[in-house]
Enzyme design. Structure first.
Site, PDB file in Angstrom:
ATOM      1  N   GLY B  40       0.841  -1.195   0.000  1.00  0.00           N
ATOM      2  CA  GLY B  40       0.000   0.000   0.000  1.00  0.00           C
ATOM      3  C   GLY B  40       0.875   1.243   0.000  1.00  0.00           C
ATOM      4  O   GLY B  40       1.934   1.280   0.630  1.00  0.00           O
ATOM      5  N   ARG B 331     -22.361  12.833  12.172  1.00  0.00           N
ATOM      6  CA  ARG B 331     -22.549  12.007  10.977  1.00  0.00           C
ATOM      7  C   ARG B 331     -23.480  10.821  11.201  1.00  0.00           C
ATOM      8  O   ARG B 331     -24.397  10.586  10.405  1.00  0.00           O
ATOM      9  CB  ARG B 331     -21.192  11.469  10.502  1.00  0.00           C
ATOM     10  CG  ARG B 331     -20.322  12.541   9.919  1.00  0.00           C
ATOM     11  CD  ARG B 331     -18.972  11.989   9.523  1.00  0.00           C
ATOM     12  NE  ARG B 331     -18.159  13.063   8.954  1.00  0.00           N
ATOM     13  CZ  ARG B 331     -16.917  12.905   8.526  1.00  0.00           C
ATOM     14  NH1 ARG B 331     -16.328  11.730   8.601  1.00  0.00           N
ATOM     15  NH2 ARG B 331     -16.250  13.911   8.023  1.00  0.00           N
ATOM     16  N   GLU B 426      -5.962   3.004   7.947  1.00  0.00           N
ATOM     17  CA  GLU B 426      -7.332   2.490   7.986  1.00  0.00           C
ATOM     18  C   GLU B 426      -7.380   0.962   8.035  1.00  0.00           C
ATOM     19  O   GLU B 426      -8.372   0.376   8.475  1.00  0.00           O
ATOM     20  CB  GLU B 426      -8.126   3.003   6.765  1.00  0.00           C
ATOM     21  CG  GLU B 426      -9.628   2.765   6.859  1.00  0.00           C
ATOM     22  CD  GLU B 426     -10.413   3.258   5.644  1.00  0.00           C
ATOM     23  OE1 GLU B 426      -9.857   4.022   4.837  1.00  0.00           O
ATOM     24  OE2 GLU B 426     -11.592   2.880   5.512  1.00  0.00           O
ATOM     25  N   LEU B 442      -6.684  11.303   8.087  1.00  0.00           N
ATOM     26  CA  LEU B 442      -5.380  11.688   7.544  1.00  0.00           C
ATOM     27  C   LEU B 442      -4.357  11.715   8.673  1.00  0.00           C
ATOM     28  O   LEU B 442      -3.211  11.291   8.517  1.00  0.00           O
ATOM     29  CB  LEU B 442      -5.481  13.062   6.874  1.00  0.00           C
ATOM     30  CG  LEU B 442      -6.526  13.170   5.751  1.00  0.00           C
ATOM     31  CD1 LEU B 442      -6.526  14.582   5.165  1.00  0.00           C
ATOM     32  CD2 LEU B 442      -6.254  12.159   4.664  1.00  0.00           C
TER      33      LEU B 442
END
Lengths: 260, 637
Positions: B40, B331, B426, B442
């Site tokens: 990644g 949210r 993540e 981030l």
């Protein structure tokens, strides 16, 4: 209002880098105007896979216009006719029923075709590796507010840094030049105080790598800016030329020891 | 399976400092003898690869995209939090720590989150030194904004492209190391298997996505920074290529999977238009500062133009239900409320899955030009996708999956339950508990990559002799053979339905039963449906082309096969967590329509252990202890 279109696609099919390749026609029927361009290709590909054939291969990832992965020449224009739009953000409502759409890969010797519409853009990475950075190893930074940067410079650096590295500039250029890509990076870093120590070597090294990769030179057609989905300005090429000229005149090769 | 969190003892503020002193070091001259694999190249992966190469380790980095710069970290819009307190408004490391713990609904480790808040300040320094063009004020100093309901201004941003700029910073640092020959980069390579030798992670098997070649790569340690698994829902704000294969393969080799059911659903995304939809696009949460959310009060009005619906016939449901927070409710709350009104038949747009986000009042109050200055680029993006002009007609929005808080379980050193396998960003079960705050993803990716793994990997490697193990090991050969076998099977089925057909079907089940609201009956239903999808997949999937060429159909088939299994584990975890917390809302556990946590029985991490094909995985728990914060109930009424 949602409408449905019947389209003919003329698609460049090329099995691998060695294959000479050629156009093949596909019918795309009942395409909703709500679809994105890539979703239309998804529909065509589902049909191709069900026939047991290899789908039309193209690069794509984020599908929101920021990763820079997608890119194909649509009816002669990189990313299609809509200004400042990546292929993934182009929608089918820009097309009419009965349209014939031609799809080709980026054409440049520095971007060899790997399959169909998918090309190898690793030359861009190698240009960055040659000098498109500021040497700041992790941990070595001072407090972020130690070095004020005039807002205007920071904003201009940001505008240049908005480049997504998709390669449309190269595909649009009759010389397949990468000057807009290189210029954007030279400007981004050169406008910031942190970028000054390596400014000379950056311009020289990036241009040397660009030449080594087989990109052409800039002859001011301006096609790059016109096709750039992020609106990167030609001013960046002017800045690259200035930096390069200055660097060529002032560059002093490293000496073994001492120096003067 | 033993879950040892390895949290250092001592006061919270001193744990990381003490740990850094206690950890073993690798002699600078010996570092080059160790090879580390990083899978990644997003914020976590690129930052880790660059930083470890700078230290002197031999690094090999892998990504599935054509360039490390394309990783999906690039799409993050809003910003990155840091406890700099440049605004003098009362921020501190402790406040960022507290906000993050509370935002996660008290389901994260105190020590990890505190460390995250501590290193947040170093991240901003590092990024500025690399040339990240953060927004600035006229005096030349860095600008901040408030974000995600925080009461202080601690978010640094670069227009609406913060993720892009941070990733380019990390990418350039990585390319510098590639140019110096310190990192070997493998683009268009997808990890297919983890190689475990003598109980330690020693390498990976990859497929070269251009030639189809299966390769084994050996190393002294493996780091996964492969992102989240939200694409299990098919429709999500993730990039199309994002997948769970790397972490799923590691799980099947013995790495515990932490809290798989914790997914975040973002309230402001552009709604689905039809079955052709391939992904969903997020509209920045900042729009809710001035936009008012509503639906018609009467179902018969849903088909009308919004301008034809009178003011008294509109239900501004967020303002009605949460008068003190209104349209700025968090949210998870806003997403659930949108689902409830649409379930009640009051949704608007195609399929009735949408609510209005209306700027008319803001335009009347502030003028169109002020609204344009604030949100012009977002309005333009919206119009481009939907062909509707938000200055004239309300936006239509609907919630969409966009982050997974769950992931591979890791200890304080970011090491999984497999020694030598580290998981960053993540991809790990992370520091966000059951809900992530805005502008924290981030921060965590870069914290793990720049400032945690470079230290903790040394501690592991110091106790491991570099042995230049080659790929002739029986374990490596077996792993490569398993990959070949799997690819052969996928190609051999030659059925009738494409990988996308199955992916879409799985996504519908996940969204229906393991989405914004979950209940026992629905989850049990999903646990019947998913194994049935899996069985059908392996009998009826149709992959075009062959294995020894660039084949995007085959790539997708492999990912979908893993998503089906991962989706099943998500549902199992959601079923077992008999409480509501953060993004995990169980309808049985609510009070006046609000989430009801059960701290007595569920203040723990659930870590699932793979027990073999056809066997039930085992749920282990790591108890969370809160010594520095008080477990409070979140209320927004």
């Amino acid at each position: 209002m949602e409408k449905h279109l019947n389209l003919t696609l003329q698609v460049w099919r090329q099995k691998n880098a060695q294959d000479p390749g050629g156009f093949k026609n596909y019918e795309a029927k009942g395409i909703s105007t709500e679809m994105s361009f890539l979703e239309m290709l998804d529909v065509v590909n589902e049909g191709i896979i069900k026939k047991g054939e290899a789908p039309i291969t193209f690069d794509h990832d984020c599908r929101e216009g920021i990763c820079g992965a997608c890119g194909m020449v649509i009816n002669g224009r990189p990313h299609g006719l809509r200004e400042r739009t990546t292929a993934c953000q182009l929608h089918m409502r820009s097309f009419n029923d009965g349209d014939v759409i031609t799809l080709e890969p980026w054409r440049a010797s520095a971007f060899p075709v790997l399959r169909d519409l998918l090309v190898d853009r690793s030359s861009f990475d190698r240009i960055i590796a040659a000098g498109g950075f500021i040497s700041a190893p992790t941990g070595s930074a001072q407090d972020a507010n130690c070095l004020p940067i005039p807002k205007d410079n920071a904003d201009r650096a940001m505008d240049a840094a908005a480049c997504i590295g998709c390669g449309a500039c190269v595909a649009a250029c009759p010389n397949a030049s990468a000057m807009l890509f290189v210029g954007a990076k030279v400007s981004h870093l050169g406008l910031l105080p942190q970028g000054q120590p390596e400014r000379t070597s950056r311009a020289l090294d990036m241009v040397a790598q660009m030449d080594a990769e087989g990109f052409g030179t800039c002859t001011n057609h301006g096609e790059c800016e016109a096709s750039c989905p992020k609106g990167i300005s030609l001013d960046n090429i002017a800045m690259l030329n200035r930096d390069y000229l200055k660097a060529s005149l002032t560059y002093r090769p490293e000496v073994e020891s001492g120096g003067f | 399976m033993e879950l040892k969190s390895n949290i250092p003892d001592g006061p919270l503020e001193q744990k990381w400092d003490k740990h850094r002193f206690d950890m073993k070091l690798v002699n600078p001259a010996n570092k080059r003898k160790y090879k580390v694999i990083v899978v990644g190249s997003g914020l976590a992966g690129a930052a880790a690869a660059a930083s470890m190469a700078e230290l002197g380790y031999e690094v090999e980095c892998f990504c599935y995209q054509d360039s490390p710069r394309r990783a999906h970290s690039i799409a993050a819009q809003g910003g990155i939090n840091a406890a700099k307190n440049y605004r003098n408004d009362g921020d501190s490391i402790r406040r960022l720590f507290y906000d993050t713990i509370k935002g996660g609904d008290f389901r994260a480790r105190e020590a990890n989150v505190y460390r995250l808040a501590q290193v947040s300040v170093n991240i901003i320094d590092q990024c500025v030194a690399q040339g990240v063009p953060f927004a600035r004020e006229y005096g030349g100093l860095l600008d901040n904004r408030s974000f995600g309901g925080a009461q202080v201004s601690r978010t640094f941003y670069a227009k609406g492209q913060t993720g892009q700029q941070l990733l380019i910073g990390a990418y350039q640092a990585l390319e510098r190391q590639i140019g110096l020959g310190k990192v070997k980069m493998h683009t268009r390579h997808e990890m297919q298997e983890l190689i475990v030798v003598d109980g330690k992670a020693r390498g990976i098997v990859t497929r070269d996505m251009v030639t189809g070649e299966i390769e084994s790569h050996m190393a002294d340690a493996v780091c996964l920074g492969t992102g989240g698994y939200g694409n299990a829902f098919y429709l999500a704000t993730y990039a199309k290529g994002c997948n769970g294969t790397a972490i799923w393969r590691a799980y099947k080799k013995g790495a515990a999977f932490g809290n798989p059911c914790y997914t975040q659903i973002h309230p402001t995304c552009i709604p689905v238009t039809g079955d052709h939809q391939s992904k969903l696009t997020l509209m920045s949460e900042s729009l809710r500062n001035d936009g008012r959310v509503w639906v018609p009060k009467k179902a018969e009005d849903c088909g009308k133009k919004p301008s034809e619906i009178k003011e008294e016939d509109r239900d501004y449901y967020l303002e009605r239900k949460y008068p003190s927070f209104g349209n700025l409710a968090p949210r998870d709350i806003s997403s659930r409320a949108a689902k409830q009104v649409c379930d009640a038949g009051l949704g608007v747009g195609p399929g009735g899955r949408g609510v209005y986000l209306d700027f008319q009042d803001a335009i009347n109050r502030l003028g169109a030009s002020t609204v344009a200055a604030k949100y012009g680029n977002l309005f333009e993006m919206y119009e481009r996708i939907t062909d509707d002009n938000p200055y004239k007609t309300p936006m239509r929005i609907y919630p969409a999956v966009h982050y997974t808080m769950g992931g591979l379980w890791v200890d304080y050193n970011l090491m999984s339950t497999i020694p030598g396998l580290f998981v960053l960003g993540e991809a790990n079960f992370s520091d966000h508990g059951a809900n992530r705050l805005g502008a924290s993803a981030l921060m965590q990716g870069l914290a793990d990559g720049y400032f945690v793994i470079p230290y903790t990997i040394g501690n592991y490697l110091a106790g491991h002799k570099p042995d230049k193990m080659n790929a002739d090991q029986p374990e490596a050969k077996a792993a490569a053979a398993a990959v070949q076998d799997r690819i052969g099977k996928l190609l051999a089925v030659n059925g009738k339905s494409t990988p996308t057909d199955f992916h879409r079907e799985l996504g519908k089940v996940m969204w229906e039963h393991c989405g914004m609201a979950r209940n026992e009956k629905g989850l049990e239903k999903a646990l019947e449906l998913i194994p049935e999808i899996k069985e059908r997949f392996w009998k009826d999937v149709k992959v075009g082309g062959s294995g020894d060429e660039l084949n995007q159909s085959l790539e997708l088939a492999g990912r979908v096969a893993d998503f089906i299994e991962l989706g099943e584990l998500m549902c199992m975890d959601a079923l077992q967590r008999r409480e509501s917390c953060g993004g995990h809302f169980r309808e049985e556990w609510q009070e006046d329509g609000e989430a009801k946590r059960d701290d007595e029985n569920f203040a723990h991490v659930a870590a699932w252990e793979y027990k073999g094909e056809g066997q039930k995985p085992v749920r282990h728990t790591e108890q969370l202890s809160f010594e520095n914060v008080h477990l409070a109930t979140r209320s927004y009424k």
